[in-house]
Structure formats: C-alpha cells, structure tokens
Scaffold this motif. Structure first.
Motif, PDB file in Angstrom:
ATOM      1  N   SER A 263      13.427  -1.102  41.702  1.00 61.29           N
ATOM      2  CA  SER A 263      13.053  -0.085  39.819  1.00 61.29           C
ATOM      3  C   SER A 263      13.845   0.719  39.942  1.00 61.29           C
ATOM      4  N   ARG A 264      14.052   1.342  41.373  1.00 61.46           N
ATOM      5  CA  ARG A 264      15.129   3.088  40.769  1.00 61.46           C
ATOM      6  C   ARG A 264      16.399   2.702  40.972  1.00 61.46           C
ATOM      7  N   GLN A 265      16.885   1.832  41.407  1.00 58.81           N
ATOM      8  CA  GLN A 265      18.171   1.291  41.448  1.00 58.81           C
ATOM      9  C   GLN A 265      18.630   0.764  40.357  1.00 58.81           C
ATOM     10  N   GLN A 266      17.180   0.345  39.417  1.00 66.40           N
ATOM     11  CA  GLN A 266      17.086  -0.350  37.980  1.00 66.40           C
ATOM     12  C   GLN A 266      17.977   1.066  36.788  1.00 66.40           C
ATOM     13  N   LYS A 267      16.792   1.520  36.894  1.00 64.98           N
ATOM     14  CA  LYS A 267      17.261   3.091  36.512  1.00 64.98           C
ATOM     15  C   LYS A 267      18.490   3.304  36.366  1.00 64.98           C
ATOM     16  N   THR A 268      18.357   3.519  37.956  1.00 68.94           N
ATOM     17  CA  THR A 268      20.125   3.960  37.350  1.00 68.94           C
ATOM     18  C   THR A 268      21.233   3.493  36.615  1.00 68.94           C
ATOM     19  N   VAL A 269      21.011   2.210  36.920  1.00 67.79           N
ATOM     20  CA  VAL A 269      22.117   1.455  36.664  1.00 67.79           C
ATOM     21  C   VAL A 269      22.026   1.409  34.875  1.00 67.79           C
ATOM     22  N   TYR A 270      20.923   0.685  34.566  1.00 68.92           N
ATOM     23  CA  TYR A 270      20.139   0.988  32.419  1.00 68.92           C
ATOM     24  C   TYR A 270      20.864   2.424  32.678  1.00 68.92           C
ATOM     25  N   ALA A 271      20.266   3.667  33.029  1.00 73.29           N
ATOM     26  CA  ALA A 271      21.068   5.172  32.301  1.00 73.29           C
ATOM     27  C   ALA A 271      22.178   4.781  32.485  1.00 73.29           C
ATOM     28  N   LEU A 272      23.739   4.364  33.529  1.00 65.92           N
ATOM     29  CA  LEU A 272      24.616   4.323  33.472  1.00 65.92           C
ATOM     30  C   LEU A 272      25.433   3.299  32.639  1.00 65.92           C
ATOM     31  N   LEU A 273      24.619   2.651  32.247  1.00 68.85           N
ATOM     32  CA  LEU A 273      25.077   1.543  31.232  1.00 68.85           C
ATOM     33  C   LEU A 273      25.114   2.032  29.859  1.00 68.85           C
ATOM     34  N   ALA A 274      23.978   2.907  29.656  1.00 69.99           N
ATOM     35  CA  ALA A 274      23.486   3.741  27.812  1.00 69.99           C
ATOM     36  C   ALA A 274      24.894   4.639  28.610  1.00 69.99           C
ATOM     37  N   LYS A 275      24.389   5.166  29.159  1.00 70.22           N
ATOM     38  CA  LYS A 275      25.932   6.096  29.018  1.00 70.22           C
ATOM     39  C   LYS A 275      27.353   5.252  28.846  1.00 70.22           C
ATOM     40  N   LEU A 276      27.424   4.337  29.226  1.00 69.55           N
ATOM     41  CA  LEU A 276      29.280   3.651  29.191  1.00 69.55           C
ATOM     42  C   LEU A 276      28.738   3.545  28.090  1.00 69.55           C
ATOM     43  N   ARG A 277      27.710   2.949  27.049  1.00 67.47           N
ATOM     44  CA  ARG A 277      28.090   2.327  26.054  1.00 67.47           C
ATOM     45  C   ARG A 277      27.990   3.568  25.173  1.00 67.47           C
ATOM     46  N   GLY A 278      27.503   4.168  25.445  1.00 64.43           N
ATOM     47  CA  GLY A 278      27.653   5.618  24.465  1.00 64.43           C
ATOM     48  C   GLY A 278      29.364   6.354  23.992  1.00 64.43           C
ATOM     49  N   LEU A 279      29.767   6.077  25.492  1.00 59.45           N
ATOM     50  CA  LEU A 279      31.034   6.465  25.301  1.00 59.45           C
ATOM     51  C   LEU A 279      31.992   4.896  25.135  1.00 59.45           C
ATOM     52  N   ASN A 280      31.588   4.061  25.313  1.00 56.55           N
ATOM     53  CA  ASN A 280      32.515   2.958  24.376  1.00 56.55           C
ATOM     54  C   ASN A 280      32.639   3.157  22.420  1.00 56.55           C
ATOM     55  N   ARG A 281      31.120   3.751  22.831  1.00 55.16           N
ATOM     56  CA  ARG A 281      31.083   3.800  20.766  1.00 55.16           C
ATOM     57  C   ARG A 281      31.857   4.856  20.021  1.00 55.16           C
ATOM     58  N   ASP A 282      31.513   5.971  21.237  1.00 53.05           N
ATOM     59  CA  ASP A 282      32.658   7.441  20.738  1.00 53.05           C
ATOM     60  C   ASP A 282      34.109   6.726  20.725  1.00 53.05           C
ATOM     61  N   ALA A 283      34.838   5.782  22.053  1.00 55.29           N
ATOM     62  CA  ALA A 283      36.171   5.378  22.409  1.00 55.29           C
ATOM     63  C   ALA A 283      35.930   4.852  21.137  1.00 55.29           C
ATOM     64  N   ILE A 284      35.512   3.854  20.798  1.00 53.20           N
ATOM     65  CA  ILE A 284      35.815   3.106  18.868  1.00 53.20           C
ATOM     66  C   ILE A 284      35.968   4.201  18.009  1.00 53.20           C
ATOM     67  N   LEU A 285      34.896   4.631  18.105  1.00 47.55           N
ATOM     68  CA  LEU A 285      34.940   6.276  17.095  1.00 47.55           C
ATOM     69  C   LEU A 285      36.565   7.142  16.844  1.00 47.55           C
ATOM     70  N   ARG A 286      36.994   7.231  18.348  1.00 45.31           N
ATOM     71  CA  ARG A 286      37.837   7.836  18.331  1.00 45.31           C
ATOM     72  C   ARG A 286      39.065   6.896  18.006  1.00 45.31           C
ATOM     73  N   VAL A 287      38.749   6.198  18.063  1.00 41.09           N
ATOM     74  CA  VAL A 287      40.077   4.768  17.561  1.00 41.09           C
ATOM     75  C   VAL A 287      40.460   4.830  16.566  1.00 41.09           C
ATOM     76  N   ARG A 288      39.672   4.566  15.902  1.00 37.24           N
ATOM     77  CA  ARG A 288      39.660   4.406  13.861  1.00 37.24           C
ATOM     78  C   ARG A 288      40.057   5.882  13.612  1.00 37.24           C
ATOM     79  N   GLU A 289      39.368   6.833  14.150  1.00 34.81           N
ATOM     80  CA  GLU A 289      39.764   7.912  13.472  1.00 34.81           C
ATOM     81  C   GLU A 289      41.270   7.915  13.999  1.00 34.81           C
ATOM     82  N   THR A 290      41.900   8.112  15.130  1.00 32.46           N
ATOM     83  CA  THR A 290      43.422   7.850  15.692  1.00 32.46           C
ATOM     84  C   THR A 290      44.250   6.758  14.362  1.00 32.46           C
ATOM     85  N   LYS A 291      43.689   5.315  14.086  1.00 32.11           N
ATOM     86  CA  LYS A 291      44.228   4.376  13.669  1.00 32.11           C
ATOM     87  C   LYS A 291      44.074   4.749  12.077  1.00 32.11           C
ATOM     88  N   GLN A 292      43.281   6.192  11.616  1.00 25.51           N
ATOM     89  CA  GLN A 292      42.957   6.191   9.926  1.00 25.51           C
ATOM     90  C   GLN A 292      44.430   7.605  10.213  1.00 25.51           C
TER      91      GLN A 292
END
Length: 215
Positions: free
Chosen positions: A55-84
């Motif tokens: 359970s603890r490991q799942q929470k850790t993985v979920y937290a890292l995946l949420a963080k990774l999704r946030g970083l991925n979203r930020d990266a996509i936004l930066r890519v869009r800004e860079t393209k613009q």
C-alpha cells in the motif's frame, strides 16, 4: 536515465527524466512486492506487513506518477510556447528577409539610375564655359572646391555673365530703337521742310516774273 540525459540538452526536461527514472525504480519495487512466489511463503503476520508495504509503495508510485504527469504537462506547455515563439520568430525573420530583399531591389534600382545619370550626355557639358584656370583666377577662394561644386560655380558664373550681356543687349536695343525713332522724326521734319520750301517757291514765282519784266 543516463542514456536519455545524454540525448536531452534542455535543462527543463532533466527533472522529467529524473522523476521518470525514480518512478521506474519504485514501480520495480512494487512489482517485487507483488511477486506471488513470495506470497506463498508468507505467514499471516508477514502477509499483513507485506500488504501494508504494498500500500505504501503504491502511494509512492501514484505520487511519482502524478508528479510525472504534472511535469509532462508542463513540458508540453513549454513545447507549445516554444513552437509559438519559434513561429513568431520565423515570421519576423521572413518579414526582415522580405524587407531586405526590397532594399536590395531598391539599391539595384538606385544604382541603375545613378549609372544612367552618370552616363547621360547633359547639355551643361557642352556649355562654352571659361577655362577652369581663368575662372579660378577670378574666384581664388574656390581652388579647394571639388569638381561638382566647381562646375556649379562655373555654370552660375556663366549664367550671371550672360544675364549681364542680355541686359547690355537690351540697353543697346533700346538705344537703337530711340535712334531709329529720332532719325525718322528728322526725316519727317526734312520732308515737311521741303514741302514748305516748295510752297514758298511756288508762292514767290509771280513776284519773280514781275522782277523779270521790270529788268
């Protein structure tokens, strides 16, 4: 992560790689905890501890995946800004390139016009101007002038001299007209005097005949 870090040069993407690598490690730990071969050997108390660890490991993985999704979203936004930003920069470059092309064509046109003007056989070149040395003797302050300024000064000098000559010609023409008028008046006066004289002679003829009879 090291392999991808060698390929990625944008510093803003390095946290994405680090979080991805960490999530991969934690997922591997979770997979190890979920291995059924180990679950068969667990006693009830160990199984409970194992479930808590999962359970603890799942929470850790979920937290890292949420963080990774946030970083991925930020990266996509930066890519869009860079393209613009890249598109805007490309438009600016295209605009500047077109402006440069227009300036190049304008430069070629002006150079062509200049060449045509320089090769044009202008009438001022055939003007009977006084020699340069003679002109400089009259205007010594222009000895240091360039060719263009000197030519303009010579033309202005010629124009002034011709205006003087034209004024003198007009004065002579007026005098000529006055002399012609005076001569005509004298001629008319002489003609009138001749007529008066003939009348006088005609009037004196009877007196002349009387004198001829008496003498």
């Amino acid at each position: 992560m090291t392999v991808f870090a060698d390929l990625v040069s944008d510093p803003s993407l390095l946290p994405v790689l680090e979080t991805s690598a960490e999530a991969h490690r934690e997922c591997q730990k979770l997979i190890d905890l979920l291995d059924p071969s180990d679950a068969a050997r667990d006693d009830p108390s160990a199984a409970e501890q194992r479930r808590a660890a999962i359970s603890r490991q799942q929470k850790t993985v979920y937290a890292l995946l949420a963080k990774l999704r946030g970083l991925n979203r930020d990266a996509i936004l930066r890519v869009r800004e860079t393209k613009q930003a890249t598109a805007e920069a490309r438009q600016e470059i295209d605009r500047l390139h077109l402006q440069l092309q227009n300036l190049y064509y304008e430069q070629r046109h002006l150079m062509s016009e200049i060449a045509a003007c320089e090769s044009y056989d202008h009438q001022y070149r055939n003007l009977p101007l006084i020699p340069v040395e003679e002109f400089l003797e009259l205007h010594p302050h222009l000895r240091d002038a360039d060719e263009h300024e000197l030519m303009i000064a010579r033309i202005n000098h010629e124009h002034a001299e011709r205006e003087k000559l034209e004024q003198a010609r007009q004065e002579l023409l007026k005098r000529k007209q006055a002399l012609i008028a005076e001569n005509k008046k004298r001629k008319d006066d002489l003609a009138s005097l001749d007529q008066d004289l003939e009348k006088f002679i005609d009037a004196a003829k009877p007196i002349q005949k009387i004198f001829e009879k008496e003498y």
